[in-house]
Design an enzyme around this catalytic site. Sequence first.
Site, mmCIF file in Angstrom:
data_model
loop_
_atom_site.group_PDB
_atom_site.id
_atom_site.type_symbol
_atom_site.label_atom_id
_atom_site.label_comp_id
_atom_site.label_asym_id
_atom_site.label_seq_id
_atom_site.Cartn_x
_atom_site.Cartn_y
_atom_site.Cartn_z
ATOM 1 N N HIS A 1 -6.176 -21.844 7.572
ATOM 2 C CA HIS A 1 -5.600 -20.683 6.903
ATOM 3 C C HIS A 1 -6.586 -19.944 6.013
ATOM 4 O O HIS A 1 -6.336 -18.807 5.623
ATOM 5 C CB HIS A 1 -4.393 -21.103 6.054
ATOM 6 C CG HIS A 1 -4.770 -21.822 4.792
ATOM 7 N ND1 HIS A 1 -5.120 -23.151 4.778
ATOM 8 C CD2 HIS A 1 -4.865 -21.390 3.509
ATOM 9 C CE1 HIS A 1 -5.402 -23.506 3.540
ATOM 10 N NE2 HIS A 1 -5.269 -22.461 2.749
ATOM 11 N N ARG A 2 -7.721 -20.551 5.690
ATOM 12 C CA ARG A 2 -8.630 -19.905 4.738
ATOM 13 C C ARG A 2 -9.323 -18.714 5.378
ATOM 14 O O ARG A 2 -9.779 -18.781 6.527
ATOM 15 C CB ARG A 2 -9.658 -20.912 4.216
ATOM 16 C CG ARG A 2 -9.015 -21.987 3.363
ATOM 17 C CD ARG A 2 -10.026 -22.870 2.661
ATOM 18 N NE ARG A 2 -9.325 -23.866 1.848
ATOM 19 C CZ ARG A 2 -8.907 -23.663 0.609
ATOM 20 N NH1 ARG A 2 -9.136 -22.512 0.014
ATOM 21 N NH2 ARG A 2 -8.261 -24.618 -0.045
#
Length: 348
Positions: A211-212
């Site tokens: 998700h980063r």
Amino acid sequence: MTGPRAAAHAVVVAGARPNFVKAKPVLDALEAAGLRTTLVHTGQHYDEAMSGVFFADLDLRVPDHHLAAGSGSHAVQTAAVMTAFEPLLAELAPDVVVVFGDVNSTLACALVAAKAGVRAAHVEAGLRSGDRGMPEEINRIVADRLCADLFATSPDAVEHLLREGTEPRDVHLVGNVMVDTLLARRDEALARPVLAGLGRRPGDYGLVTLHRPANVDDPAALDGLLGALSEIAASCPLIFPAHPRTAARVAGRLPSSVRVIGPVGYLDSLALQAGARIVLTDSGGIQEETTVLGVPCLTLRDTTERPLTVTEGTNRVVGRDRRVVVTAALDTLEHPPPPRRPALWDGR
């Protein structure tokens, strides 16, 4: 003759999924100690899959106030939380504001409290990755400077705070409240039907979470990671719960042995982790959860703010280079590390 003294009032702020997990045992403990509590949801994660399901999974009460800050750039989101929280704080006039972790809401509410002269407490203080290119690192550092009470999960976090000049009396080594929630909910999570629904059994798959922005918004980094996942999946089928935005970026780019599904709630996430042979992630919280569950974890970043999961747990930080990731994954599948759990990560 004066009447009975009013109970102390704590405003507890949650802004994103990891905050909710940590807020539950803290709220319970504050209320058991006789404090009056107000739960504020900033709305940093605001859709049902990202927050509402978590409240249900955690048996966490409906927030007393919802700031509806929403998404945006770091400046926009931080400013939205601050401008919404400031008048609410003035209205509530609490004795203490409790913030968690390292998201934008953490920094925003700590800053508002400090400027209003309200005591603030930071749960999960002192974590450092040493990488100021991570926005979360900036949030951690500034929140720790603003808060009067700093609750640390591990000895290395205490060392960071003392090295930065924090007074020892302000630092409290308390262990990891995330573990309290995990252990309290583990049996319920393991009873979930999520694996059966995906046609999988414990030990016959790996789990992926990404998700980063450094991983999913950088085309070159994402290309390398997707290539690595494709190779690893030839030896171990993978399940990849993905936010719709991430799912759109990986659509059509992975083999059928990588099963991309929608976001999952807290209990299903624990169930998927507990049954996995290996977890590949860029999440700080999952580094901790896999350590407690005894599941091998590879962190797809160059640094971690949770080094205790490496020295005392099952986590390895392997970066994002395709060959390094594949080699580390195949080695871990062949030679899984023994489970190890850090001291004080005991559910108490």
